[in-house]
Scaffold this motif. Structure first.
Motif, PDB file in Angstrom:
ATOM      1  N   LYS A 238     -13.207   9.867   8.854  1.00 47.64           N
ATOM      2  CA  LYS A 238     -13.287   8.871   9.983  1.00 47.64           C
ATOM      3  C   LYS A 238     -14.167   8.033   9.924  1.00 47.64           C
ATOM      4  O   LYS A 238     -14.220   6.659  10.333  1.00 47.64           O
ATOM      5  N   ALA A 239     -15.567   8.387   9.673  1.00 44.49           N
ATOM      6  CA  ALA A 239     -16.686   7.489   9.585  1.00 44.49           C
ATOM      7  C   ALA A 239     -16.546   6.273   8.419  1.00 44.49           C
ATOM      8  O   ALA A 239     -16.931   5.076   8.880  1.00 44.49           O
ATOM      9  N   LEU A 240     -15.730   6.367   7.604  1.00 46.35           N
ATOM     10  CA  LEU A 240     -15.444   5.469   6.580  1.00 46.35           C
ATOM     11  C   LEU A 240     -14.815   4.347   7.141  1.00 46.35           C
ATOM     12  O   LEU A 240     -14.931   3.034   7.054  1.00 46.35           O
ATOM     13  N   PHE A 241     -13.866   4.554   8.137  1.00 45.46           N
ATOM     14  CA  PHE A 241     -13.166   3.452   8.889  1.00 45.46           C
ATOM     15  C   PHE A 241     -13.834   2.733   9.963  1.00 45.46           C
ATOM     16  O   PHE A 241     -13.826   1.733  10.129  1.00 45.46           O
ATOM     17  N   GLU A 242     -14.600   3.719  10.774  1.00 43.80           N
ATOM     18  CA  GLU A 242     -15.580   3.044  11.644  1.00 43.80           C
ATOM     19  C   GLU A 242     -16.547   2.264  10.951  1.00 43.80           C
ATOM     20  O   GLU A 242     -17.177   1.283  11.593  1.00 43.80           O
ATOM     21  N   ASP A 266      -1.086  11.229   7.127  1.00 43.85           N
ATOM     22  CA  ASP A 266      -1.378  12.240   8.487  1.00 43.85           C
ATOM     23  C   ASP A 266      -2.611  12.045   8.804  1.00 43.85           C
ATOM     24  O   ASP A 266      -2.980  11.890  10.172  1.00 43.85           O
ATOM     25  N   MET A 267      -3.783  12.228   8.028  1.00 40.34           N
ATOM     26  CA  MET A 267      -5.340  11.970   8.108  1.00 40.34           C
ATOM     27  C   MET A 267      -5.573  10.577   8.859  1.00 40.34           C
ATOM     28  O   MET A 267      -6.244  10.668  10.018  1.00 40.34           O
ATOM     29  N   GLY A 272      -6.314   7.920  15.131  1.00 41.83           N
ATOM     30  CA  GLY A 272      -5.602   7.057  16.047  1.00 41.83           C
ATOM     31  C   GLY A 272      -5.495   5.696  15.256  1.00 41.83           C
ATOM     32  O   GLY A 272      -5.483   4.553  16.288  1.00 41.83           O
ATOM     33  N   LEU A 273      -5.296   5.652  13.945  1.00 41.71           N
ATOM     34  CA  LEU A 273      -5.174   4.352  13.126  1.00 41.71           C
ATOM     35  C   LEU A 273      -3.803   4.127  12.720  1.00 41.71           C
ATOM     36  O   LEU A 273      -3.092   5.346  12.681  1.00 41.71           O
TER      37      LEU A 273
END
Length: 280
Positions: A238-242, A266-267, A272-273
């Motif tokens: 998730k942190a990658l996208f943040e 799915d990930m 929420g993306l």
């Protein structure tokens, strides 16, 4: 640009037996890595792969050949395969990644359905001779310029974790700033006992710092997380996208397996993306 996460898949259409000595690459004939080697994958097989990955939401599809550059035989093969995919009506953004290339060859690929050319700078100009001696960094930069001259989109990025300094990383990103590619693959080196680079895999914290830095230097680019994603981050991505990632290589890589496409989709959705539905 579509606000969703852009999915791009790659097909290793010509694997191994490369004469170059890039120290990070298992396809180099210098290091005898245990990989599958073949000349040209049948275009019909590549088309089948493209259809399958489109089903999972892939918008980009990259045809990758091993070797230093785009000779006539390769050029004709890529043109034929790209045209077959375009004629199938899949509405995929076709990328070619075939090493050094002149403007005329790249124009020919464009005429036959190729939309973008991928040629990574890999690392900083001054660090490059430490990881490759069989061709100069300048050749890579010039091929990127040729792609732009031919009217193709440009996809160009690099590999972090080769033993380079933070200064080298900044120099790489400054060079990419000059080229202003629409898409920038971010790769992390994964240790392979067959290869001469002895660096251990980057820790997630340092890898994320590289992503943050890339986004800072290239605010408008499609920043695509590529090789090394699963090894460095496991299932906690998730942190990658943040930190600015807005594109993902879906499925397998050149010589290594990725997670299943459905698992990645799915990930991404679990964070929420949304998945992008348009290249624009």
């Amino acid at each position: 640009m579509d606000d969703g996460i852009f999915l791009c898949s790659i097909s290793n259409v010509s694997s191994g037996n490369c004469s170059e000595d890039c120290a990070y690459c298992a396809q180099s004939s210098h290091y005898h890595a245990d990989i599958e080697k073949y000349k040209f994958k049948a275009p019909e097989v590549v088309l089948k792969e493209a259809r399958a990955l489109k089903e999972f939401g892939a918008l980009g599809f990259c045809l990758v050949t091993a070797g230093r550059g785009l000779d006539d035989k390769k050029c004709d093969y890529i043109a034929k395969t790209a045209k077959m995919i375009k004629d199938d009506g899949l509405d995929l953004h076709i990328i070619a990644c075939c090493g050094r290339a002149d403007t005329e060859s790249l124009k020919y690929l464009k005429q036959n359905g190729v939309d973008s050319y991928n040629h990574n700078l890999e690392t900083a100009k001054d660090f490059f001779p430490k990881i490759c001696t069989t061709h100069p960094w300048k050749e890579r930069f010039e091929t990127c310029e040729n792609a732009l001259s031919a009217g193709l989109g440009l996809c160009s990025g690099g590999i972090f974790g080769l033993g380079e300094s933070w200064g080298d990383r900044i120099e790489l990103l400054k060079a990419l700033q000059i080229l202003s590619p629409h898409s920038v693959p971010v790769n992390f080196f994964i240790h392979n006992p067959a290869l001469p680079i002895s660096q251990t895999t980057l820790e997630p914290e340092e890898a994320l710092e590289c992503v943050v830095l890339a986004r800072e230097f290239l605010p408008k680019a499609r920043l695509m997380i590529a090789g090394g994603r699963e090894v460095v981050f496991g299932r906690e991505q998730k942190a990658l996208f943040e930190c600015g990632i807005n594109a993902v290589v879906l499925g397998d890589y050149l010589t290594t397996k990725g997670d299943s496409p459905q698992k990645d989709v799915d990930m991404i959705r679990s964070y929420g993306l949304e998945i992008a539905t348009s290249c624009h």
